[in-house]
Design an enzyme around this catalytic site. Structure first.
Site, short mmCIF file in Angstrom:
data_model
loop_
_atom_site.label_atom_id
_atom_site.label_comp_id
_atom_site.label_asym_id
_atom_site.label_seq_id
_atom_site.Cartn_x
_atom_site.Cartn_y
_atom_site.Cartn_z
N GLN A 147 1.00 -1.20 -0.07
CA GLN A 147 0.12 0.18 -0.06
C GLN A 147 0.71 1.30 -0.01
OE1 GLN A 147 -3.02 -0.32 -0.42
NE2 GLN A 147 -3.80 1.67 -0.18
N ALA A 168 -5.96 4.65 -0.08
CA ALA A 168 -6.03 4.63 1.30
C ALA A 168 -4.33 4.83 1.86
CB ALA A 168 -6.52 3.25 1.98
N SER A 173 -5.89 0.62 4.52
CA SER A 173 -6.70 -0.09 3.54
C SER A 173 -7.39 -1.08 3.62
CB SER A 173 -5.54 -0.19 2.45
OG SER A 173 -6.48 -0.92 1.17
N HIS A 175 -7.80 -3.44 1.77
CA HIS A 175 -7.46 -4.53 1.18
C HIS A 175 -6.27 -5.37 2.27
CE1 HIS A 175 -8.35 -4.37 -3.02
NE2 HIS A 175 -8.77 -2.96 -2.85
N GLU A 231 -15.73 3.92 -6.41
CA GLU A 231 -15.04 2.91 -7.05
C GLU A 231 -15.86 1.69 -7.41
OE1 GLU A 231 -11.65 1.42 -4.60
OE2 GLU A 231 -11.03 3.63 -4.29
N HIS A 234 -14.46 -2.04 -6.50
CA HIS A 234 -13.94 -2.60 -5.28
C HIS A 234 -15.10 -3.14 -4.48
CE1 HIS A 234 -11.18 -2.16 -1.41
NE2 HIS A 234 -12.57 -2.49 -1.12
N1 DAL Z 1 -8.70 2.16 -3.11
C1 DAL Z 1 -8.95 1.82 -1.97
C2 DAL Z 1 -9.87 2.89 -0.84
C3 DAL Z 1 -7.64 1.45 -1.03
O1 DAL Z 1 -6.49 2.17 -1.32
O2 DAL Z 1 -7.79 0.80 -0.20
ZN ZN Z 2 -9.68 -1.64 -3.87
#
Ligand code: DAL
Ligand code: ZN
Length: 313
Positions: A147, A168, A173, A175, A231, A234
């Site tokens: 990230q 994020a 995040s 993720h 988004e 997502h």
């Molecule tokens: N795009 C989503 C918010 C993230 O970066 O986790």
């Molecule tokens: Zn995402």
């Protein structure tokens, strides 16, 4: 060669028959218990047995570890609720576990193994409905470092405003949870990818993903609440019981977690009907969690201030 036949006394034979019957009965009971557990696991509801310490009106008290707050399908990760990476997080490569109804970017895209099973069901249903199998999972679990790189690259290439809206900061995040995916569309004939914008046949996902436990996480009309822009690609796994309620009542995860706080254990539980079943879900602040003494239930941390119990009625 001479053989000797020894006739057992009738009493001993009767005793052996009784032992055999008892053994068969025990086997029968164990089989039924295992079968019930398999059904419970299939529904995503399992009984927690650790730390049970007291009974109260059909409920028992479980002392949860604080570290488990980050675990479970309702863990909220956003700009206010960072993800505290647990020492061990079970992850699997989608590539190794997927069916043939969709693509995955490469062998490094990982998710919680249970979520991959639900992703398989979702994609298979989409494929059956539309005859199209070109959805590509391009992102799943991300480490802090993954990230960080995305965030830094975005700042350099797209600037501060875009980055604040769509990426994020590392540690914040969804993720990181292993419960979220980004989708794109992959044209195998040309080898080209296209953004997943949810238009045309891909709109199916917004109407049906909840049936497989997924919700669209960052909708344009929820930006003020989620802290992120639109988004369409997502999706987040929350389990089908919660996804059905969120979809029906148009709630994003932040709103749903807040709503559950209004349904504490010692207040009115939230009732959710799904198919022929009814579930009760409620919030337990802190680490003292009350769960039904009998029956199946699931516990999820909310990654903030407590645990959410979902019990099958
Ligand atoms: N795009 C989503 C918010 C993230 O970066 O986790
Ligand atoms: Zn995402």
């Amino acid at each position: 060669m001479m053989t000797t036949h020894i006739k057992r006394p009738a009493k001993r034979r009767g005793h052996k028959a009784l032992v055999n019957i008892l053994l068969l009965l025990a086997l029968g009971v164990i089989s039924v218990l295992i079968y019930k557990q398999i059904l419970a696991d299939a529904a995503g509801l399992t009984s927690e047995k650790e730390g049970v310490s007291a009974d109260e009106d059909g409920f028992k008290l479980i002392k949860m570890d604080k570290e488990k707050l980050t675990q479970g399908e309702l863990a909220l990760v956003n700009k206010e609720h960072p993800y505290d990476f647990p020492e061990h997080r079970e992850l699997a490569a989608i590539f190794d576990q997927k069916n043939d109804s969709y693509f995955v970017r490469d062998k490094n895209v990982r998710l919680d193994p249970d979520v991959i099973d639900h992703m398989n069901d979702l994609m298979e249903a989409f494929c059956k409905e539309t005859g199209v199998g070109d959805v590509n999972v391009v992102s799943g679990y991300r480490t802090y470092e993954d990230q960080q790189k995305l965030y830094d690259d975005s700042l350099t290439e797209k600037g501060r405003d875009y980055t604040d809206e769509y990426v994020a900061p590392p540690g914040f995040s969804e993720h990181h949870s292993g419960l979220a995916v980004d989708l794109s569309i992959y044209h195998i004939q040309t080898g080209k990818s296209e953004e997943f914008d949810g238009k045309g046949k891909y709109g199916w996902f917004y109407e049906n993903a909840w049936k497989y436990g997924f919700v669209l996480r960052y909708d344009a009309n929820k930006s003020k609440v989620t802290g992120f822009g639109d988004e369409p690609w997502h999706f987040r796994y929350v389990g089908e019981v919660h996804a059905s309620y969120m979809k029906e009542h148009d709630l994003c995860l932040e709103e749903y977690i807040n709503l559950l706080r209004e349904h504490p254990y010692d207040g009115e539980h939230l009732k959710i009907s799904l198919g022929k079943k009814t579930y009760e879900t409620y919030f337990c602040k802190g680490t003292d969690v009350r769960v039904p003494k009998d029956g199946h239930y699931a516990i999820s941390g909310n990654n903030a201030d407590g645990f959410i119990v979902t019990a099958e009625m």
